[in-house]
Design an enzyme around this catalytic site. Structure first.
Site, PDB file in Angstrom:
ATOM      1  N   HIS A 182       0.835  -1.148  -0.028  1.00 23.74           N
ATOM      2  CA  HIS A 182       0.061   0.098   0.160  1.00 23.74           C
ATOM      3  C   HIS A 182       0.910   1.266   0.172  1.00 23.74           C
ATOM      4  O   HIS A 182       0.719   2.115  -0.742  1.00 23.74           O
ATOM      5  CB  HIS A 182      -0.786   0.001   1.286  1.00 23.74           C
ATOM      6  N   ARG A 193      -3.374  -5.234 -14.143  1.00 25.66           N
ATOM      7  CA  ARG A 193      -2.980  -6.178 -13.284  1.00 25.66           C
ATOM      8  C   ARG A 193      -4.000  -6.537 -12.309  1.00 25.66           C
ATOM      9  O   ARG A 193      -3.679  -6.145 -11.139  1.00 25.66           O
ATOM     10  CB  ARG A 193      -1.510  -6.126 -12.675  1.00 25.66           C
ATOM     11  N   ARG A 205      -6.770  -7.680 -17.117  1.00 23.01           N
ATOM     12  CA  ARG A 205      -6.048  -9.322 -17.167  1.00 23.01           C
ATOM     13  C   ARG A 205      -6.473  -9.960 -16.142  1.00 23.01           C
ATOM     14  O   ARG A 205      -6.317  -9.274 -14.871  1.00 23.01           O
ATOM     15  CB  ARG A 205      -4.358  -9.144 -17.106  1.00 23.01           C
ATOM     16  N   GLU A 222       2.751 -15.356 -23.415  1.00 24.71           N
ATOM     17  CA  GLU A 222       3.796 -15.400 -22.110  1.00 24.71           C
ATOM     18  C   GLU A 222       4.528 -16.872 -22.151  1.00 24.71           C
ATOM     19  O   GLU A 222       5.268 -16.931 -21.146  1.00 24.71           O
ATOM     20  CB  GLU A 222       3.626 -14.607 -21.110  1.00 24.71           C
ATOM     21  N   ASP A 229       7.409 -12.722 -18.573  1.00 24.75           N
ATOM     22  CA  ASP A 229       7.411 -14.126 -18.347  1.00 24.75           C
ATOM     23  C   ASP A 229       7.948 -14.727 -19.721  1.00 24.75           C
ATOM     24  O   ASP A 229       8.657 -15.915 -19.322  1.00 24.75           O
ATOM     25  CB  ASP A 229       5.912 -14.623 -18.175  1.00 24.75           C
ATOM     26  N   ARG A 280      12.826 -15.142 -13.006  1.00 29.59           N
ATOM     27  CA  ARG A 280      12.718 -13.624 -13.252  1.00 29.59           C
ATOM     28  C   ARG A 280      13.119 -13.177 -11.731  1.00 29.59           C
ATOM     29  O   ARG A 280      13.142 -11.819 -11.518  1.00 29.59           O
ATOM     30  CB  ARG A 280      11.589 -12.964 -13.674  1.00 29.59           C
ATOM     31  N   CYS A 337       2.975  -6.102 -23.646  1.00 27.43           N
ATOM     32  CA  CYS A 337       2.713  -5.250 -22.615  1.00 27.43           C
ATOM     33  C   CYS A 337       3.779  -5.491 -21.397  1.00 27.43           C
ATOM     34  O   CYS A 337       3.720  -5.094 -20.168  1.00 27.43           O
ATOM     35  CB  CYS A 337       1.336  -5.777 -21.848  1.00 27.43           C
TER      36      CYS A 337
HETATM   37  C1  PEP Z   1       4.659 -10.477 -18.357  1.00 26.36           C
HETATM   38  O1  PEP Z   1       4.920 -11.737 -17.914  1.00 26.36           O
HETATM   39  O2  PEP Z   1       5.566  -9.754 -19.171  1.00 26.36           O
HETATM   40  C2  PEP Z   1       3.513  -9.654 -17.924  1.00 26.36           C
HETATM   41  C3  PEP Z   1       3.185  -8.524 -18.488  1.00 26.36           C
HETATM   42  O3  PEP Z   1       2.947 -10.102 -16.905  1.00 26.36           O
HETATM   43  P1  PEP Z   1       3.355 -10.154 -15.344  1.00 26.36           P
HETATM   44  O4  PEP Z   1       4.830  -8.946 -15.225  1.00 26.36           O
HETATM   45  O5  PEP Z   1       2.458  -9.517 -14.655  1.00 26.36           O
HETATM   46  O6  PEP Z   1       3.663 -11.657 -15.065  1.00 26.36           O
HETATM   47 MG    MG Z   2       3.430 -12.443 -16.967  1.00 24.72          MG
END
Ligand code: PEP
Ligand code: MG
Length: 540
Positions: free
Chosen positions: A188, A293, A329, A427, A451, A461, A498
């Site tokens: 937050h 998200r 999403r 992804e 991803d 990651r 994205c």
């Molecule tokens: C991604 O995986 O590139 C993506 C936009 O989703 P997140 O980063 O929320 O996994």
């Molecule tokens: Mg992702």
């Protein structure tokens, strides 16, 4: 001069003196009083003052941040009014002749113990709220106002921890930057600092001796520098001035098209995590929301957000974007995003585990609640939905089938919804390889490069040790992106990106040459990206 590294919340530089914020602890002693009536009055007065403060905090937060974030103060007001809490304090004052301070402290201890021993995580967390309201009362009883708002000059505020209630009380004009020892990028407090446009670093090992020293907070690199030498200070001042100049220049791009010199238009969309980010998206002139998200709604909540709670959020974002496309999403939890009340089992390989659409397809009630809220919000704006972590046609067909069931139910219940586009995130390498077939099932693709890199390059990651192995423009990844765009276009659907790579200005030209139709980035990157695209010319 010493550098300390943390996680950055906002790309901005702050230079100024450090003020270490220490929460003042008031020690409450066991004290008998001679006039219980006077003491009870003290308590009643403190209580009404506390309620007034909470009401003000609620109004301020609701106006500046959002109703959802303000709700905690409503909870505190209700707890303050709780009959048992009140009775316990008054009894101790009147029957045991204890001071109001001591009665509040003892009642707080016994009530928060009961809460913390409960099985339900949501009720357990009420123990902290109990401490919060009782501390407020004790501070008032001691005429003690320890709010961060009392900061006198412009400072970089440093604190081990900062609660949202403390954040919203801050005099924003006095806070140049914020550094905390604890916290996560999407807590937050982090969300609030982004909304308030205050550069912040988290996860820094704080030292008391920094108090009063000059510091530089570099939100671009995540570095906090204490006692900078003259040379570094001049360099960073230059960087800060440059930053301001750029921001002024970029503002002139508001309202302009995102189009290359030879006329190719790119949809420039924003990534957001909630209502507050949609404000930033709008003020940076986003042409739509390319990735909402939605899981942050779940992460911020102590229990499953209801259909109407979700509807409120989706509808607010849709209304803020006035007719522009808002792509929600669906829930993407699991892996690094864990939520207690989902009770997910620990996994050996969470990134390859039970996450996102896999959870939604097996726990359909959760999925349906979200889809119904998304559909209902589509009656108020231009909403689209997309599914994350897809690996097969069957998953997409199943998700669409559930979406259709929700539409049927809503129709039967006489609830309105609009036309919504359906997309999938690309992804996983599997989704890339079957993107020709997936394209026949949906209205658009959005490539999640975060991803997609992780799964294509076999690089976790979450693991900072692997950073040296990461190659943003790895040919395998670029080929995957190219293939996805081609397959999407063959079926006549649009394809966007994205993931974080969408904001990598070194790759913008490559992506546009590949034929990408949309780029969705954090609000702060929108105008720099527009500027870059408007300078490009592909006619040789
Ligand atoms: C991604 O995986 O590139 C993506 C936009 O989703 P997140 O980063 O929320 O996994
Ligand atoms: Mg992702």
């Amino acid at each position: 001069m010493k550098h300390f590294s943390g996680k950055t919340i906002l790309n901005k530089i702050a230079i100024g003196p450090v003020s270490i914020y220490r929460k003042k602890k008031i020690s409450v002693r066991r004290e008998k009083v001679t006039d219980p009536l006077y003491e009870r009055n003290r308590f009643e007065l403190a209580k009404s003052q506390a309620k007034k403060q909470l009401q003000q905090l609620y109004e301020k937060t609701k106006e500046e941040v959002g109703k959802r974030e303000a709700a905690i103060f409503e909870v505190h007001m209700m707890m303050m009014e709780d009959h048992d809490y009140h009775e316990s304090i008054v009894n101790m004052i009147e029957k045991e002749r204890m001071s109001a301070d001591y009665a509040v402290a003892v009642t707080c201890d016994s009530f928060s113990k009961v809460f913390s021993e409960m099985d339900d995580e949501h009720m357990k967390s009420r123990a902290d709220d109990m401490k919060d309201i009782s501390e407020r009362l004790i501070h008032i009883l001691n005429d003690n106002h320890t709010s961060v708002a009392s900061v006198k000059e412009s400072v970089i505020l440093i604190s081990e921890d900062l609660a949202p209630s403390e954040m919203v009380q801050m005099d924003k004009s006095k806070i140049l930057g914020l550094v905390t020892g604890y916290g996560s990028v999407n807590s937050h407090t982090s969300i609030l600092s982004r909304t308030m446009d205050i550069p912040a670093l988290i996860g820094i090992d704080i030292k008391e001796e920094w108090d009063g020293k000059l510091a530089i907070l570099d939100g671009y690199t995540g570095l906090l520098t204490i006692d900078p030498d003259k040379e570094y200070l001049e360099k960073m001042k230059g960087k800060q001035e440059e930053e301001l100049r750029k921001q002024e220049l970029l503002k002139t791009l508001k309202g302009k098209d995102t189009v290359t010199l030879d006329g190719k238009h790119i949809k420039l969309y924003a990534n957001i995590a909630g209502i507050t980010d949609s404000e930033a998206a709008r003020s940076n002139d986003a042409e739509g929301i390319g990735l909402f998200r939605s899981e942050f709604l779940y992460l911020e909540s102590k229990t499953f957000p209801t259909e109407s709670e979700q509807l409120h959020v989706y509808k607010s974002v849709a209304e803020k974007m006035v007719g522009k496309q808002v792509i929600i999403r669906t829930l993407d939890i699991g892996a690094d995003k864990q939520i207690d009340y989902f009770h997910l089992d620990p996994e050996e390989n969470p990134a390859l585990g039970y996450r996102a659409l896999r959870i939604c397809l097996t726990q359909q009630e959760i999925f349906k609640t979200q889809l119904r809220a998304i559909l209902r919000a589509s009656a108020f704006g231009n909403i689209s939905v997309m599914f994350p972590m897809v690996i097969s046609l069957e998953e997409v067909r199943k998700a669409k089938e559930i979406l259709n069931e929700c539409k049927e139910e809503l129709k039967q219940q006489g609830m309105e919804f609009g036309e919504i586009e359906v997309g999938v995130m690309i992804e996983t390498p599997a989704a890339v390889m079957i993107s020709d077939e997936l394209a026949k099932e949906v209205d658009f693709f959005s490539i999640g490069t975060n991803d997609l890199s992780q799964y294509t390059l076999a690089l976790d990651r979450q693991n900072p040790k692997l950073d040296p192995f990461y190659q943003a423009d790895h040919p395998a990844l670029l080929k995957m992106i190219q293939m996805t765009i081609e397959n999407g276009h063959k079926s006549g659907i649009w394809v966007g990106i994205c993931g974080e790579l969408a904001a990598d200005l070194d790759l913008t030209e490559t992506f546009i040459q590949m034929g990408v139709d949309e780029l969705s980035v954090s609000p702060a990157f929108l105008l720099p990206l527009r500027e870059k695209i408007r300078r490009m010319n592909f006619i040789k």
